[in-house]
Design a protein around this motif. Structure first.
Motif, PDB file in Angstrom:
ATOM      1  N   ARG A  41      -6.121  -2.032  -6.579  1.00  0.00           N
ATOM      2  CA  ARG A  41      -5.019  -1.142  -6.916  1.00  0.00           C
ATOM      3  C   ARG A  41      -3.795  -1.970  -7.321  1.00  0.00           C
ATOM      4  O   ARG A  41      -3.390  -2.876  -6.588  1.00  0.00           O
ATOM      5  N   THR A  47       0.885   2.667 -11.968  1.00  0.00           N
ATOM      6  CA  THR A  47      -0.245   2.244 -11.137  1.00  0.00           C
ATOM      7  C   THR A  47      -1.532   2.206 -11.962  1.00  0.00           C
ATOM      8  O   THR A  47      -1.690   2.965 -12.920  1.00  0.00           O
ATOM      9  N   TYR A  82       2.267   1.780  -3.486  1.00  0.00           N
ATOM     10  CA  TYR A  82       1.231   2.235  -4.423  1.00  0.00           C
ATOM     11  C   TYR A  82       1.000   3.733  -4.262  1.00  0.00           C
ATOM     12  O   TYR A  82       0.920   4.464  -5.257  1.00  0.00           O
ATOM     13  N   TYR A 142      -4.482  -4.678  -2.929  1.00  0.00           N
ATOM     14  CA  TYR A 142      -3.281  -4.249  -3.643  1.00  0.00           C
ATOM     15  C   TYR A 142      -2.618  -5.454  -4.300  1.00  0.00           C
ATOM     16  O   TYR A 142      -2.528  -6.535  -3.712  1.00  0.00           O
ATOM     17  N   PRO A 191       0.811  -1.224   0.000  1.00  0.00           N
ATOM     18  CA  PRO A 191       0.000   0.000   0.000  1.00  0.00           C
ATOM     19  C   PRO A 191       0.840   1.267   0.000  1.00  0.00           C
ATOM     20  O   PRO A 191       0.509   2.231  -0.688  1.00  0.00           O
TER      21      PRO A 191
END
Length: 229
Positions: A190, A168, A27, A122, A24
């Motif tokens: 994500r 991303t 990202y 993620y 996370p």
């Protein structure tokens, strides 16, 4: 969580740091300031993903069923034999948070308390999976040869990848609360997108690399296969 200039500088100056950064956090860093070709190391989330299979002298982590079917992952243009499953993923983390609650009636005459819940999943997305698997393996597994004294129960898996543009991607899915399940669920998927370079088995105690699976040259006949049934 907002990224800080210090964290970004650390990531970019030490692309292959010995300590993996949380998925996370990575990202958020690259979503705010994309930096293609920078390389990362990130732990594969074994708690929310596949459980590796321990074999004598080896560890198998199946990639079967881990195809990405998002709009952004589809091929551009028109082809006589398009492969819509160009990417596979490795899970990095899953987070959730409950937001506001409200009263509503999904079934007339039966008011309920509904909850708004947001979940963030993620992943690491990569298209060069054929460089790591045996084309004849139905599980399309990552297979790492372990030293004789390695304890599979005390190992973590870590992915080493170099990001590509766009670094991303994100998708959003929403499920409305019902009487049977009084939760408004918003799911954010994500993805960090890049080329997988290696997968490492590392000791949970001290982070030492005990085994590594490196990318191999992709045979032309395998390059376009998605291993998707």
């Amino acid at each position: 969580m907002k990224s800080t200039p210090l964290l970004l500088a650390l990531l970019l100056s030490c692309p292959l740091a010995a300590v993996a950064e949380p998925g996370p956090a990575l990202y958020r860093v690259f979503a705010e300031q994309p930096a293609a070709a920078d390389c990362i190391e990130v732990d594969i989330d074994l708690a929310h993903g596949e459980t590796p299979e321990a074999l004598p002298g080896a560890l198998r982590y199946p990639l079967r069923g881990k195809e990405i079917a998002e709009g952004w992952s589809w091929p551009e243009g028109v082809s006589s034999d398009p492969d819509y499953f160009r990417y596979k993923y490795l899970p990095l983390a899953s987070e959730s948070e409950d937001r506001r609650s409200y009263e509503a009636e999904d079934m007339v005459g039966e008011p309920q308390t509904m909850t708004e819940r947001w979940r963030y999943d993620y992943f690491l997305a990569f298209a060069n999976f054929a460089a790591f698997i045996d084309a004849a393996d139905d599980d399309a597994a990552l297979v790492l040869a372990l030293p004789a004294d390695a304890d599979p129960a005390r190992l973590a898996l870590r992915a080493e990848a170099c990001l590509t543009q766009p670094t991303t991607r994100e998708s959003t899915t929403f499920w409305k609360a019902t009487h049977a399940k009084p939760v408004d669920l918003t799911l954010k998927k994500r993805y960090l997108v890049g080329e997988l370079k290696a997968v490492h088995a590392v000791a949970l105690d001290d982070g030492r690399r005990l085994a590594t699976l490196q990318a191999r040259p992709i045979p032309p006949a395998v390059h376009k296969e998605s291993d998707h049934d």
